[in-house]
Every structure is written in C-alpha cells, then in structure tokens.
Design an enzyme around this catalytic site. Sequence first.
Site, PDB file in Angstrom:
ATOM      1  N   GLY A 235      87.491 -50.821   6.507  1.00 11.50           N
ATOM      2  CA  GLY A 235      88.143 -49.746   5.229  1.00 11.50           C
ATOM      3  C   GLY A 235      89.586 -49.210   5.800  1.00 11.50           C
ATOM      4  O   GLY A 235      90.546 -49.400   5.418  1.00 11.50           O
TER       5      GLY A 235
ATOM      6  N   GLU B  46      74.390 -50.950  10.778  1.00 14.59           N
ATOM      7  CA  GLU B  46      75.446 -51.655  11.441  1.00 14.59           C
ATOM      8  C   GLU B  46      75.568 -51.542  12.686  1.00 14.59           C
ATOM      9  O   GLU B  46      74.974 -50.471  13.340  1.00 14.59           O
ATOM     10  CB  GLU B  46      76.807 -50.480  10.990  1.00 14.59           C
ATOM     11  CG  GLU B  46      77.254 -50.848   9.496  1.00 14.59           C
ATOM     12  CD  GLU B  46      78.255 -50.219   9.129  1.00 14.59           C
ATOM     13  OE1 GLU B  46      79.056 -49.671   9.857  1.00 14.59           O
ATOM     14  OE2 GLU B  46      78.517 -49.969   7.925  1.00 14.59           O
TER      15      GLU B  46
ATOM     16  N   ILE C  66      89.766 -40.944  -2.300  1.00 16.04           N
ATOM     17  CA  ILE C  66      89.517 -42.273  -2.300  1.00 16.04           C
ATOM     18  C   ILE C  66      89.326 -43.028  -3.524  1.00 16.04           C
ATOM     19  O   ILE C  66      89.951 -44.014  -4.241  1.00 16.04           O
ATOM     20  CB  ILE C  66      88.740 -43.105  -1.004  1.00 16.04           C
ATOM     21  CG1 ILE C  66      89.076 -42.714   0.165  1.00 16.04           C
ATOM     22  CG2 ILE C  66      88.344 -44.754  -1.131  1.00 16.04           C
ATOM     23  CD1 ILE C  66      88.211 -42.972   1.265  1.00 16.04           C
TER      24      ILE C  66
ATOM     25  N   PHE D 243      84.707 -39.076  -7.241  1.00 12.47           N
ATOM     26  CA  PHE D 243      86.292 -39.276  -7.657  1.00 12.47           C
ATOM     27  C   PHE D 243      86.971 -38.180  -6.930  1.00 12.47           C
ATOM     28  O   PHE D 243      87.741 -37.332  -7.124  1.00 12.47           O
ATOM     29  CB  PHE D 243      86.368 -38.815  -9.025  1.00 12.47           C
ATOM     30  CG  PHE D 243      87.660 -39.183  -9.702  1.00 12.47           C
ATOM     31  CD1 PHE D 243      87.906 -40.618  -9.519  1.00 12.47           C
ATOM     32  CD2 PHE D 243      88.677 -38.524 -10.351  1.00 12.47           C
ATOM     33  CE1 PHE D 243      89.285 -41.096 -10.392  1.00 12.47           C
ATOM     34  CE2 PHE D 243      89.807 -38.892 -10.970  1.00 12.47           C
ATOM     35  CZ  PHE D 243      90.009 -40.213 -10.845  1.00 12.47           C
ATOM     36  N   GLY D 244      86.973 -38.522  -5.476  1.00 11.01           N
ATOM     37  CA  GLY D 244      87.760 -37.591  -4.406  1.00 11.01           C
ATOM     38  C   GLY D 244      88.884 -38.466  -4.018  1.00 11.01           C
ATOM     39  O   GLY D 244      89.358 -39.271  -4.942  1.00 11.01           O
TER      40      GLY D 244
ATOM     41  N   SER E 287      81.572 -37.749 -11.018  1.00 12.51           N
ATOM     42  CA  SER E 287      81.435 -37.193  -9.376  1.00 12.51           C
ATOM     43  C   SER E 287      80.290 -35.944  -9.820  1.00 12.51           C
ATOM     44  O   SER E 287      80.122 -35.641 -10.912  1.00 12.51           O
ATOM     45  CB  SER E 287      82.589 -36.422  -9.070  1.00 12.51           C
ATOM     46  OG  SER E 287      83.275 -37.337  -8.379  1.00 12.51           O
ATOM     47  N   ARG E 288      79.832 -35.431  -8.639  1.00  8.06           N
ATOM     48  CA  ARG E 288      79.008 -34.118  -8.843  1.00  8.06           C
ATOM     49  C   ARG E 288      79.929 -33.224  -9.565  1.00  8.06           C
ATOM     50  O   ARG E 288      79.252 -32.426 -10.449  1.00  8.06           O
ATOM     51  CB  ARG E 288      78.741 -33.652  -7.502  1.00  8.06           C
ATOM     52  CG  ARG E 288      77.191 -33.721  -7.050  1.00  8.06           C
ATOM     53  CD  ARG E 288      76.776 -33.221  -5.947  1.00  8.06           C
ATOM     54  NE  ARG E 288      78.156 -32.694  -5.106  1.00  8.06           N
ATOM     55  CZ  ARG E 288      78.089 -32.232  -3.946  1.00  8.06           C
ATOM     56  NH1 ARG E 288      76.912 -32.066  -3.299  1.00  8.06           N
ATOM     57  NH2 ARG E 288      79.385 -32.053  -3.178  1.00  8.06           N
TER      58      ARG E 288
ATOM     59  N   HIS F  79      83.209 -53.389   8.157  1.00  8.27           N
ATOM     60  CA  HIS F  79      83.609 -52.022   8.056  1.00  8.27           C
ATOM     61  C   HIS F  79      84.970 -51.954   8.349  1.00  8.27           C
ATOM     62  O   HIS F  79      85.320 -51.523   9.360  1.00  8.27           O
ATOM     63  CB  HIS F  79      82.597 -51.091   8.949  1.00  8.27           C
ATOM     64  CG  HIS F  79      82.635 -49.713   8.561  1.00  8.27           C
ATOM     65  ND1 HIS F  79      81.703 -48.768   8.731  1.00  8.27           N
ATOM     66  CD2 HIS F  79      83.582 -48.799   8.210  1.00  8.27           C
ATOM     67  CE1 HIS F  79      82.010 -47.618   8.275  1.00  8.27           C
ATOM     68  NE2 HIS F  79      83.147 -47.628   7.774  1.00  8.27           N
TER      69      HIS F  79
ATOM     70  N   ALA G 254      81.819 -47.092   1.227  1.00  3.44           N
ATOM     71  CA  ALA G 254      81.565 -45.639   1.574  1.00  3.44           C
ATOM     72  C   ALA G 254      80.872 -45.781   2.777  1.00  3.44           C
ATOM     73  O   ALA G 254      81.398 -45.574   3.933  1.00  3.44           O
ATOM     74  CB  ALA G 254      81.216 -45.230   0.590  1.00  3.44           C
TER      75      ALA G 254
HETATM   76  C1  DGY Z   1      85.279 -43.040   8.278  1.00  2.00           C
HETATM   77  O1  DGY Z   1      86.517 -42.523   8.623  1.00  2.00           O
HETATM   78  O2  DGY Z   1      84.401 -42.396   8.170  1.00  2.00           O
HETATM   79  C2  DGY Z   1      85.456 -44.524   7.841  1.00  2.00           C
HETATM   80  O3  DGY Z   1      84.223 -45.209   7.551  1.00  2.00           O
HETATM   81  C3  DGY Z   1      86.143 -45.301   8.906  1.00  2.00           C
HETATM   82  O4  DGY Z   1      86.427 -46.457   8.598  1.00  2.00           O
END
Ligand code: DGY
Length: 324
Positions: free
Chosen positions: A293, A273, A161, A158-159, A181-182, A291, A243
């Site tokens: 994100g 990857e 993102i 729960f950071g 979360s931890r 990837h 993640a």
């Molecule tokens: C990061 O910044 O670590 C991300 O995975 C990039 O998309």
Amino acid sequence: MSDPRPLIIVTRRVPEPVGRALAESFDVRLNPDNHRFSPPEMRRALSEADGMMCTLFDPLGPDVLLPGPHRCRILANFGVGVDHVSLPAARAAGLLVTNTPGVLTDCTADLTIALILMTLRGLGSGERRLRAGQWTGWTPTDQLGRRVTGRTLGIVGFGRIGRAVAHRATRGFGMPVLAWSRTRPEQELLEGFGVTWCDTLDRLLAESDVVSLHVPGSAETANLMDAERLTRMKPGSVLINTARGSLVDEDALVRSLDTGHLGGAGLDVFVNEPNLSPALRAREDVVVLPHLGSATFETRVAMGMKAVENLRSFFRGEALPDPV
Ligand code: DGY
C-alpha cells in the site's frame, strides 16, 4: 560539556534520507542488515535507547513492553497502523506512541484502485498465463474479466484513505460509491465526494459489487468480515482489503469463494504476514500483493520524516504532531 544526544534505535532499515535526518538530531543505531528484532533484542533496545523508531512488523505486546520505567520513552512508529503495539502496555511502561497519518493516503488509495482493477479484470492470472507461454492469441471469448466502470463500490471506513479511494472511483471510473463508517460525516462532505451514505454495514454489503475495507486493525474490527458478513455480500461481488489482514476471516473467505458466493478478492494484507495461507495462494480468483500500500520511495521517506519529526518534538519538549 553539552548533554549527550538522545539515542534512537531504529528497528528496520529505513530510506537513506530518513537515516540522515535522524543523525542530524540524535545518536542513532540503525539496523544495517535489516533483520527482524527478536523479543529479547527488542527488550534490550527498550532498555538502551531513549527513543525507538519501530514498524508494523515489530510486535510490541506486554511480553516486550514490561511494566515499569524503561530508558526508552517514545515509540515513533514508522506507519499509521499501530495494531502491533499494545497501547495499555505502552502506557504502563511509560511510553508515548506516535504514528504517521496522512502521508500514505494517496499511495494506499492508488493501490486499492489497482487491486480493484486487477481483481475484476483478471490481470494477475492473465499475466501469469502470458509468462507461462500459455497465451494462444486474442479471441472474442478468451480471458474475460468484469467491467469496472459503473460497478458499485462500497467503502467500509470513510477516513482519509476511504475518501481518497472514493474520489478516484467516482471521478476516474464512474463508479457509484456507497460508504459506511462508525460515525457519519457531514452530508456536505458526502455530497462533495459524490458518495451515498449507508446507515448499516449490512446494507452496504448487500448493495455493493466491490467492497473495500479502510478501517484500522483493532480488537473492535478483528474479523469484521466473518462468515456471516461475507454471506451478506452481494452474490458475485468482490472483497478488497488494503487495511489489515485481521479484518477478514480468511478461512471463511475461502469457503465463500469455494461456494461461488463471492466472485473474487484482492488482498494486500493478511492475517499471518509474511505468510500467505496455502488456500489463498492456490486460488486464481484471488489477487495477492505483499503489503505494498505505502510502498513508494516518496511515501516511505515521508513516513520516516514524520516519525523523525515526532521524535524531535518529543525531545525538544514540544507537543507531539501525531500522538496515538
Ligand atoms: C501502515 O502505515 O500502517 C501501513 O500498513 C504501511 O503500509
């Protein structure tokens, strides 16, 4: 004569405004053909540059970060995750490491929501079917996915993102959100996000229809979702990972999908990857993205600018904005 400007080697092609900003303060060696540095090339760069702008696709382990002084003194990572850098080796080599937190939060959260929608509603397979000329028209029973609104979302980590995903899911989709979360945040913060805290990961897994991973890749989180944890997920639930690929045992995931225990997965990141395992590639119940994100122009410029700021601060002798 004034001192020469520090030389920064940039390991991959960067958005043009980032290259320009670098050139304002440094001598810069860009990578115009965008090739991936080999380990010898990386070692050479470390001995020639004063600082380096690297990415998550540059493995910087002890084979590259040799002990002892290098000319290079700072690795400004173009990205937030630094699981590709051996931090002990960097320390032994006298290198500081910085990253780019914050600026990719919204785009990564947006993409997480997109993956949840794609996975539950079968959007990837629907699009493939249409493009392949296999759609025969609307019928009451054709291509039925699962409703998103009202399903319970479990957020692991729960950071920044994780919270941005919770915000979107509760406000936009009426999803009850569980989080683990931890470390437990303040109750007030959880209430602000409308999130219910789970004291254990197992409880979150057992109660969520969708589990979304938002913890960093590290030795501690490697295979977090192993065969046993996947078994603890609710029957028919789906796993979303934006993640790091290392969080999920991909073979165990495929087995769980094969047995029908899990009802699908949406993955933006993979163990190996840029290779996608043939078993994942073959599955219609898995949505895969390369990837993406943080992959918007605005965000990639912001990430690059953060890396530039870290380099500037270092060479001015100021405190680093984003030390790792
Ligand atoms: C990061 O910044 O670590 C991300 O995975 C990039 O998309």
